[in-house]
Enzyme design. Structure first.
Site, PDB file in Angstrom:
ATOM      1  N   LYS A  13      -6.527 140.743  34.194  1.00  0.00           N
ATOM      2  CA  LYS A  13      -7.747 140.309  34.330  1.00  0.00           C
ATOM      3  C   LYS A  13      -8.431 141.538  34.959  1.00  0.00           C
ATOM      4  O   LYS A  13      -9.529 141.966  34.559  1.00  0.00           O
ATOM      5  CB  LYS A  13      -7.921 139.020  35.225  1.00  0.00           C
ATOM      6  N   ARG A  87     -10.711 128.530  38.751  1.00  0.00           N
ATOM      7  CA  ARG A  87      -9.286 128.552  38.598  1.00  0.00           C
ATOM      8  C   ARG A  87      -8.692 127.131  38.821  1.00  0.00           C
ATOM      9  O   ARG A  87      -7.558 126.904  38.761  1.00  0.00           O
ATOM     10  CB  ARG A  87      -8.881 129.106  39.757  1.00  0.00           C
ATOM     11  N   ARG A 126       2.569 147.310  40.286  1.00  0.00           N
ATOM     12  CA  ARG A 126       1.236 147.249  40.309  1.00  0.00           C
ATOM     13  C   ARG A 126       0.959 148.134  41.807  1.00  0.00           C
ATOM     14  O   ARG A 126       1.830 147.902  42.794  1.00  0.00           O
ATOM     15  CB  ARG A 126       0.634 145.966  40.340  1.00  0.00           C
ATOM     16  N   ARG A 159       0.205 144.925  46.930  1.00  0.00           N
ATOM     17  CA  ARG A 159      -0.486 143.761  47.343  1.00  0.00           C
ATOM     18  C   ARG A 159       0.685 142.903  47.979  1.00  0.00           C
ATOM     19  O   ARG A 159       1.664 142.815  47.185  1.00  0.00           O
ATOM     20  CB  ARG A 159      -1.117 142.944  46.201  1.00  0.00           C
ATOM     21  N   ARG A 170       2.818 131.611  42.594  1.00  0.00           N
ATOM     22  CA  ARG A 170       1.499 132.008  41.948  1.00  0.00           C
ATOM     23  C   ARG A 170       1.565 131.480  40.525  1.00  0.00           C
ATOM     24  O   ARG A 170       0.488 130.849  39.847  1.00  0.00           O
ATOM     25  CB  ARG A 170       0.798 133.357  41.999  1.00  0.00           C
TER      26      ARG A 170
HETATM   27  P1  AP5 Z   1      -3.783 143.186  36.993  1.00  0.00           P
HETATM   28  O1  AP5 Z   1      -5.128 143.561  35.969  1.00  0.00           O
HETATM   29  O2  AP5 Z   1      -3.781 143.498  38.396  1.00  0.00           O
HETATM   30  O3  AP5 Z   1      -3.660 141.746  36.451  1.00  0.00           O
HETATM   31  P2  AP5 Z   1      -4.601 140.332  36.909  1.00  0.00           P
HETATM   32  O4  AP5 Z   1      -4.626 139.376  35.990  1.00  0.00           O
HETATM   33  O5  AP5 Z   1      -5.736 140.798  37.688  1.00  0.00           O
HETATM   34  O6  AP5 Z   1      -3.677 139.700  38.086  1.00  0.00           O
HETATM   35  P3  AP5 Z   1      -3.845 139.533  39.495  1.00  0.00           P
HETATM   36  O7  AP5 Z   1      -2.396 139.269  40.224  1.00  0.00           O
HETATM   37  O8  AP5 Z   1      -4.742 140.045  40.234  1.00  0.00           O
HETATM   38  O9  AP5 Z   1      -4.105 137.869  39.266  1.00  0.00           O
HETATM   39  P4  AP5 Z   1      -4.231 136.607  40.256  1.00  0.00           P
HETATM   40  O10 AP5 Z   1      -4.898 135.782  39.520  1.00  0.00           O
HETATM   41  O11 AP5 Z   1      -2.710 136.257  40.628  1.00  0.00           O
HETATM   42  O12 AP5 Z   1      -4.748 137.267  41.725  1.00  0.00           O
HETATM   43  P5  AP5 Z   1      -6.299 137.087  42.239  1.00  0.00           P
HETATM   44  O13 AP5 Z   1      -6.466 138.380  43.039  1.00  0.00           O
HETATM   45  O14 AP5 Z   1      -7.264 136.565  41.340  1.00  0.00           O
HETATM   46  O15 AP5 Z   1      -2.703 143.670  36.014  1.00  0.00           O
HETATM   47  C1  AP5 Z   1      -1.450 143.522  36.798  1.00  0.00           C
HETATM   48  C2  AP5 Z   1      -0.514 144.875  36.705  1.00  0.00           C
HETATM   49  O16 AP5 Z   1      -0.239 145.233  35.221  1.00  0.00           O
HETATM   50  C3  AP5 Z   1      -1.090 146.157  36.969  1.00  0.00           C
HETATM   51  O17 AP5 Z   1      -0.280 146.933  37.439  1.00  0.00           O
HETATM   52  C4  AP5 Z   1      -1.737 146.690  35.891  1.00  0.00           C
HETATM   53  O18 AP5 Z   1      -1.850 148.216  35.936  1.00  0.00           O
HETATM   54  C5  AP5 Z   1      -0.468 146.457  34.706  1.00  0.00           C
HETATM   55  N1  AP5 Z   1      -1.205 146.254  33.330  1.00  0.00           N
HETATM   56  C6  AP5 Z   1      -2.446 145.586  32.968  1.00  0.00           C
HETATM   57  N2  AP5 Z   1      -2.521 145.524  31.956  1.00  0.00           N
HETATM   58  C7  AP5 Z   1      -1.676 145.885  31.021  1.00  0.00           C
HETATM   59  C8  AP5 Z   1      -0.894 146.114  29.976  1.00  0.00           C
HETATM   60  N3  AP5 Z   1      -1.899 145.765  28.835  1.00  0.00           N
HETATM   61  N4  AP5 Z   1       0.108 146.912  29.529  1.00  0.00           N
HETATM   62  C9  AP5 Z   1       0.900 147.136  30.678  1.00  0.00           C
HETATM   63  N5  AP5 Z   1       0.501 147.149  31.883  1.00  0.00           N
HETATM   64  C10 AP5 Z   1      -0.590 146.506  32.292  1.00  0.00           C
HETATM   65  O19 AP5 Z   1      -5.975 135.950  43.459  1.00  0.00           O
HETATM   66  C11 AP5 Z   1      -4.970 136.283  44.666  1.00  0.00           C
HETATM   67  C12 AP5 Z   1      -5.065 134.893  45.381  1.00  0.00           C
HETATM   68  O20 AP5 Z   1      -6.432 134.471  45.922  1.00  0.00           O
HETATM   69  C13 AP5 Z   1      -4.673 133.855  44.525  1.00  0.00           C
HETATM   70  O21 AP5 Z   1      -3.399 133.464  44.478  1.00  0.00           O
HETATM   71  C14 AP5 Z   1      -5.226 132.402  45.412  1.00  0.00           C
HETATM   72  O22 AP5 Z   1      -4.541 132.154  46.657  1.00  0.00           O
HETATM   73  C15 AP5 Z   1      -6.489 133.084  45.783  1.00  0.00           C
HETATM   74  N6  AP5 Z   1      -7.721 132.898  44.775  1.00  0.00           N
HETATM   75  C16 AP5 Z   1      -8.207 133.714  44.163  1.00  0.00           C
HETATM   76  N7  AP5 Z   1      -9.527 133.081  43.438  1.00  0.00           N
HETATM   77  C17 AP5 Z   1      -9.456 131.639  43.622  1.00  0.00           C
HETATM   78  C18 AP5 Z   1      -9.932 130.820  43.181  1.00  0.00           C
HETATM   79  N8  AP5 Z   1     -10.895 130.886  42.296  1.00  0.00           N
HETATM   80  N9  AP5 Z   1      -9.671 129.433  43.630  1.00  0.00           N
HETATM   81  C19 AP5 Z   1      -8.719 129.284  44.771  1.00  0.00           C
HETATM   82  N10 AP5 Z   1      -7.972 130.402  45.005  1.00  0.00           N
HETATM   83  C20 AP5 Z   1      -8.328 131.656  44.793  1.00  0.00           C
HETATM   84 MG    MG Z   2      -6.593 140.697  39.490  1.00  0.00          MG
END
Ligand code: AP5
Ligand code: MG
Length: 217
Positions: A13, A87, A126, A159, A170
């Protein structure tokens, strides 16, 4: 244009959102990035969110909805792309109601689909920029200079919630609480499913095809 990017942790994402904002001039609103900034700044919101994030659970809906409403209100006329929000179905309903009261709506939902086995590989490798949120991978998407952000030269970090144990939680949280959001939008709008197991460039190509059609319509 108002876009939502859905997908499991590690689906890409953040990676795709950065490319979308560069191409279409939208505002990138990542709830996770905003929460991490609040934590780094030591705010009350950051402190409240800490334990949920570190365990792989979700921060309570009311906290997130208020935080994101404030961010969405400041979005430019060109629009925004939401990453990590909504979410839960409750968050989606609140978002839609709040947009509707301003005469607006979400134009499209892009759902990045990825196998669980691939997620573990992506999380382990990552590296993120704590300053601008740019995302890299030690094998797949390397920065130009090892350990440094291409955009601002900041030291990249791993992270804390990318440990194997927290990633498992997660994922569990995702299947229980976030996957139903996909069905909610399938019943209430347009959802494009994209196979995110391909290279990041290929995934961008597919995402851009859908968004280009929307811009031209
Ligand atoms: P990356 O692009 O970082 O993936 P992502 O989908 O953004 O994954 P996240 O871990 O950021 O998502 P998340 O939803 O768990 O965390 P968030 O920060 O939102 O890619 C991942 C890796 O793969 C990277 O190394 C990249 O280089 C590589 N990659 C990408 N695409 C690729 C491809 N096509 N091929 C090969 N490699 C690739 O949330 C964190 C925490 O915050 C949550 O756990 C929760 O506690 C809280 N939170 C956030 N939002 C909310 C909400 N709305 N409600 C409640 N709690 C929330
Ligand atoms: Mg992310």
């Amino acid at each position: 244009m108002r876009v939502i990017l859905l997908g499991a942790p590690g689906a890409g994402k953040g990676t795709q959102c950065k490319r979308i904002v560069d191409k279409y001039g939208l505002l990138h609103l990542s709830s996770g990035d905003i929460l991490r900034q609040e934590r780094a700044a030591g705010t009350e919101l950051g402190r409240k969110s800490q334990s949920y994030m570190d365990s792989g659970g979700l921060v309570p809906d009311e906290v997130i909805v208020e935080m994101m409403a404030g961010a969405i209100n400041k979005a430019p006329q060109s629009g925004f792309v939401l990453d990590g929000f909504p979410r839960t179905v409750e968050q989606a309903v609140e978002l839609d109601e709040s947009l509707a009261s301003a005469g607006k709506k979400i134009d499209v939902v892009v759902n990045l689909k990825i196998a669980d086995e691939e997620i573990a590989v992506r999380m382990a490798g990552r590296r993120s920029c704590p300053e601008c949120g740019a995302v890299y991978h030690i094998e797949n998407l390397k920065p130009k200079v090892e350990g440094k952000c291409d955009k601002d030269g900041t030291e990249l970090i791993q992270r804390p919630d990318d440990s194997l144990e927290v990633v498992k939680n997660r994922l569990k949280t995702y299947y229980e609480q976030t996957e139903p959001v996909v069905d909610y939008y399938k019943n209430n709008g347009t959802v494009y499913d994209i196979n995110s197991g391909k290279s990041a460039d290929k995934v961008s190509e597919l995402v851009f095809e859908y968004l280009d059609a929307l811009v031209e319509a």
